[in-house]
Design a protein around this motif. Structure first.
Motif, PDB file in Angstrom:
ATOM      1  N   ILE A   1       0.835  -1.204   0.000  1.00 19.02           N
ATOM      2  CA  ILE A   1       0.000   0.000   0.000  1.00 19.02           C
ATOM      3  C   ILE A   1       0.870   1.254   0.000  1.00 19.02           C
ATOM      4  O   ILE A   1       0.549   2.253  -0.672  1.00 19.02           O
ATOM      5  N   LEU A   2       1.974   1.226   0.713  1.00 19.88           N
ATOM      6  CA  LEU A   2       2.857   2.400   0.735  1.00 19.88           C
ATOM      7  C   LEU A   2       3.490   2.625  -0.637  1.00 19.88           C
ATOM      8  O   LEU A   2       3.669   3.770  -1.076  1.00 19.88           O
ATOM      9  N   HIS A   3       3.828   1.544  -1.323  1.00 19.93           N
ATOM     10  CA  HIS A   3       4.369   1.683  -2.684  1.00 19.93           C
ATOM     11  C   HIS A   3       3.341   2.346  -3.602  1.00 19.93           C
ATOM     12  O   HIS A   3       3.673   3.232  -4.401  1.00 19.93           O
ATOM     13  N   LYS A   4       2.082   1.932  -3.466  1.00 21.93           N
ATOM     14  CA  LYS A   4       1.022   2.522  -4.288  1.00 21.93           C
ATOM     15  C   LYS A   4       0.815   4.003  -3.946  1.00 21.93           C
ATOM     16  O   LYS A   4       0.425   4.804  -4.798  1.00 21.93           O
ATOM     17  N   LEU A   5       1.138   4.380  -2.702  1.00 22.65           N
ATOM     18  CA  LEU A   5       1.031   5.787  -2.269  1.00 22.65           C
ATOM     19  C   LEU A   5       2.330   6.567  -2.521  1.00 22.65           C
ATOM     20  O   LEU A   5       2.511   7.666  -2.002  1.00 22.65           O
ATOM     21  N   ASN A   6       3.212   5.982  -3.333  1.00 23.17           N
ATOM     22  CA  ASN A   6       4.506   6.607  -3.682  1.00 23.17           C
ATOM     23  C   ASN A   6       5.450   6.711  -2.489  1.00 23.17           C
ATOM     24  O   ASN A   6       6.218   7.660  -2.357  1.00 23.17           O
ATOM     25  N   ASN A   7       5.395   5.707  -1.615  1.00 18.01           N
ATOM     26  CA  ASN A   7       6.328   5.566  -0.495  1.00 18.01           C
ATOM     27  C   ASN A   7       6.503   6.850   0.325  1.00 18.01           C
ATOM     28  O   ASN A   7       7.606   7.400   0.444  1.00 18.01           O
TER      29      ASN A   7
ATOM     30  N   LYS B   1      -9.650   8.691   2.133  1.00 17.26           N
ATOM     31  CA  LYS B   1      -9.941   8.528   0.708  1.00 17.26           C
ATOM     32  C   LYS B   1      -8.688   8.176  -0.086  1.00 17.26           C
ATOM     33  O   LYS B   1      -8.726   7.350  -1.002  1.00 17.26           O
ATOM     34  N   GLN B   2      -7.548   8.801   0.255  1.00 16.48           N
ATOM     35  CA  GLN B   2      -6.291   8.521  -0.441  1.00 16.48           C
ATOM     36  C   GLN B   2      -5.901   7.056  -0.275  1.00 16.48           C
ATOM     37  O   GLN B   2      -5.545   6.375  -1.256  1.00 16.48           O
ATOM     38  N   VAL B   3      -5.946   6.564   0.962  1.00 20.05           N
ATOM     39  CA  VAL B   3      -5.565   5.170   1.209  1.00 20.05           C
ATOM     40  C   VAL B   3      -6.581   4.225   0.579  1.00 20.05           C
ATOM     41  O   VAL B   3      -6.212   3.209  -0.029  1.00 20.05           O
ATOM     42  N   SER B   4      -7.864   4.550   0.687  1.00 20.21           N
ATOM     43  CA  SER B   4      -8.914   3.695   0.108  1.00 20.21           C
ATOM     44  C   SER B   4      -8.788   3.614  -1.412  1.00 20.21           C
ATOM     45  O   SER B   4      -8.982   2.544  -2.007  1.00 20.21           O
ATOM     46  N   ASN B   5      -8.463   4.731  -2.054  1.00 22.55           N
ATOM     47  CA  ASN B   5      -8.272   4.724  -3.506  1.00 22.55           C
ATOM     48  C   ASN B   5      -7.083   3.852  -3.898  1.00 22.55           C
ATOM     49  O   ASN B   5      -7.119   3.158  -4.918  1.00 22.55           O
ATOM     50  N   ALA B   6      -6.030   3.881  -3.096  1.00 16.42           N
ATOM     51  CA  ALA B   6      -4.858   3.047  -3.374  1.00 16.42           C
ATOM     52  C   ALA B   6      -5.207   1.568  -3.226  1.00 16.42           C
ATOM     53  O   ALA B   6      -4.760   0.730  -4.030  1.00 16.42           O
ATOM     54  N   ILE B   7      -6.021   1.243  -2.233  1.00 16.69           N
ATOM     55  CA  ILE B   7      -6.470  -0.146  -2.067  1.00 16.69           C
ATOM     56  C   ILE B   7      -7.283  -0.580  -3.283  1.00 16.69           C
ATOM     57  O   ILE B   7      -7.102  -1.680  -3.823  1.00 16.69           O
ATOM     58  N   ARG B   8      -8.176   0.298  -3.731  1.00 12.23           N
ATOM     59  CA  ARG B   8      -9.006  -0.005  -4.908  1.00 12.23           C
ATOM     60  C   ARG B   8      -8.141  -0.276  -6.136  1.00 12.23           C
ATOM     61  O   ARG B   8      -8.389  -1.220  -6.902  1.00 12.23           O
ATOM     62  N   ASP B   9      -7.080   0.520  -6.320  1.00  9.51           N
ATOM     63  CA  ASP B   9      -6.194   0.328  -7.473  1.00  9.51           C
ATOM     64  C   ASP B   9      -5.461  -1.010  -7.382  1.00  9.51           C
ATOM     65  O   ASP B   9      -5.296  -1.705  -8.385  1.00  9.51           O
ATOM     66  N   ILE B  10      -5.014  -1.378  -6.181  1.00 12.78           N
ATOM     67  CA  ILE B  10      -4.307  -2.650  -6.010  1.00 12.78           C
ATOM     68  C   ILE B  10      -5.238  -3.820  -6.307  1.00 12.78           C
ATOM     69  O   ILE B  10      -4.839  -4.829  -6.904  1.00 12.78           O
ATOM     70  N   ARG B  11      -6.496  -3.680  -5.910  1.00 12.69           N
ATOM     71  CA  ARG B  11      -7.452  -4.786  -6.087  1.00 12.69           C
ATOM     72  C   ARG B  11      -7.749  -5.092  -7.547  1.00 12.69           C
ATOM     73  O   ARG B  11      -8.296  -6.157  -7.856  1.00 12.69           O
ATOM     74  N   ARG B  12      -7.398  -4.189  -8.447  1.00 15.63           N
ATOM     75  CA  ARG B  12      -7.604  -4.473  -9.877  1.00 15.63           C
ATOM     76  C   ARG B  12      -6.731  -5.650 -10.317  1.00 15.63           C
ATOM     77  O   ARG B  12      -7.114  -6.417 -11.197  1.00 15.63           O
TER      78      ARG B  12
ATOM     79  N   ALA C   1      -0.989   7.666   8.381  1.00 16.60           N
ATOM     80  CA  ALA C   1      -0.044   8.553   9.070  1.00 16.60           C
ATOM     81  C   ALA C   1       1.116   8.935   8.150  1.00 16.60           C
ATOM     82  O   ALA C   1       1.464  10.124   8.038  1.00 16.60           O
ATOM     83  N   PHE C   2       1.710   7.969   7.476  1.00 14.46           N
ATOM     84  CA  PHE C   2       2.840   8.282   6.605  1.00 14.46           C
ATOM     85  C   PHE C   2       2.407   9.181   5.442  1.00 14.46           C
ATOM     86  O   PHE C   2       3.127  10.103   5.051  1.00 14.46           O
ATOM     87  N   TRP C   3       1.219   8.893   4.889  1.00 13.82           N
ATOM     88  CA  TRP C   3       0.700   9.762   3.826  1.00 13.82           C
ATOM     89  C   TRP C   3       0.561  11.191   4.337  1.00 13.82           C
ATOM     90  O   TRP C   3       0.960  12.149   3.661  1.00 13.82           O
TER      91      TRP C   3
END
Length: 413
Positions: free
Chosen positions: A28-34, A100-111, A128-130
């Motif tokens: 998830i952190l990778h999807k959020l650009n670490n 919303k930012q974290v949830s959107n990243a989860i949605r993208d990974i689930r594809r 927190a990191f975001w």
């Protein structure tokens, strides 16, 4: 979505994965650009004292002009306390935005990975990191949840690692022995990064030092490279010398550890600024005075080491009868904790509405027999308070959950 919906969604996520590793949080952190790599960090673990140390470090960094994030757990009164910047809790709206930012990243990974999900603590860590990267923090002080090596915060390469204490707690997760716990906590020691050690028992010290040698981590130990004394004031000295207002002995250890970690970051502050930063630090739910006469103290001590330290302090610094309002989690070492109390100390047992909270039948039989049990913590608090004489002391303890519930009750929440 509104704030309350966000909190409910986060807290109703699963609490465990099938495998206990860091692959989910890293994904998830990778999807959020670490975001965890965009802010300098200090990583803090320990059986006790890690929260206090984190608060002291945060205030020192702010005093040095650094925009400072702070991630701590658990919260005392409100979820937002867990994620702070420069001493200010994340706002409700920022929490919704981050969700919303974290949830959107989860949605993208689930594809690509339909079964992907986060547990509650992973979601909080990612959020927190975001947020710290979003707010462009210079530093973030990151308190470990449980343990170290497998903790979901252990995805950073901190400027300094801190281990405050090693004792028995969470044995079913990271134990069962104190040596197992030490091995787990040593997992935050990183290659070529300094390590600060607090009041570490001699029977596990070599475990931490061996890991530090393996990682080529320079070690700074309380009592060796830096020292602290607690008399009428707290006196700290290594290459510098400071005096602080008197706090419990264990708090003096946390102050010392935070000062050494701060010094390793290379900041130099005037003596008065350092002393102000420490003296002005208020740590929620730690020796928190709710009333002066009679004295009412709230402290979230919830394991053998913390309760023992608390009892030593209140017995030494109070007069009159000691009263305790206690609510604990049923998975704690209840028999050992209650063995610390003296026969003449009055105990009222209570609980909050939480699945892990101990009921009357969960407490040791001898404690059930000698203590009053009031299931409603609000009624229990009022009953305890009514029976206090002016020179008596009431201590609310056993868990941060109980402390937070009482504080919210007093605030009318």
């Amino acid at each position: 979505m509104n704030y309350q919906e966000v909190i409910e969604k986060i807290e109703h996520l699963p609490h465990l994965h099938e495998k206990n590793d860091l692959s989910y949080i890293r994904k998830i952190l990778h999807k959020l650009n670490n975001p965890q790599d965009k802010v300098k960090t200090i990583h803090v673990t320990g059986t006790n004292g890690k929260g206090s140390t984190s608060y002291y470090l945060s205030n020192l960094l702010q005093k040095a002009g650094q925009k400072t994030g702070l991630f701590v757990s658990p919260y005392i009164m409100k979820f937002n306390e867990r994620i702070q910047v420069n001493g200010q809790d994340i706002s409700n709206q920022e929490l919704v935005t981050g969700f919303k930012q974290v949830s959107n990243a989860i949605r993208d990974i689930r594809r690509q990975d339909p079964g992907f999900n986060l547990v509650t603590f992973e979601f909080e860590v990612a959020l927190a990191f975001w947020f710290f990267a979003y707010k462009k923090c210079d530093y973030a002080v990151i308190e470990v949840g449980i343990g170290g090596e497998h903790d979901k915060t252990n995805v950073i390469v901190p400027e300094v690692s801190v281990i405050t204490t090693i004792g028995l707690d969470h044995e079913k997760i990271i134990g069962p022995t104190i040596q197992d716990i030490a091995h787990e906590k040593s997992g935050i020691i990183k290659k070529n990064k300094p390590l600060v050690l607090g009041n570490i028992p001699s029977n596990v010290r070599d475990i931490l030092l061996s890991k530090a040698r393996l990682e080529h981590s320079s070690v700074y130990e309380l009592g060796k490279q830096f020292k602290v004394q607690s008399r009428e004031k707290i006196y700290y000295h290594d290459s510098d010398y400071y005096e602080f207002n008197l706090r419990p002995l264990v708090e003096s250890y946390d102050i010392a550890v935070s000062l050494k970690a701060f010094s390793l970051l290379g900041f130099r502050l005037p003596k008065i600024a350092v002393e102000q930063a420490i003296n002005q630090t208020q740590i929620p739910g730690r020796y928190q005075i709710l009333n002066e006469t009679p004295l009412i103290i709230a402290d979230g001590a919830h394991n053998i080491q913390a309760v023992s330290n608390l009892l030593t302090f209140v017995r030494k610094h109070t007069s009159g009868q000691l009263h305790f309002l206690i609510g604990m989690m049923k998975d704690k070492d209840l028999q050992e904790v209650f063995a610390l109390f003296k026969p003449n100390e009055r105990i009222i047992l209570t609980r909050i509405d939480y699945p892990r909270a101990a009921e009357k039948k969960d407490f040791p039989l001898n404690i059930q027999e000698k203590s009053e049990y009031i299931s409603d913590y609000r009624q229990a608090f009022e009953t305890a308070k009514e029976e206090l004489n002016a020179d008596d002391t009431l201590v609310i303890t056993g868990s941060f959950y109980l402390v937070g519930a009482v504080l919210n009750y007093l605030e009318g929440n």
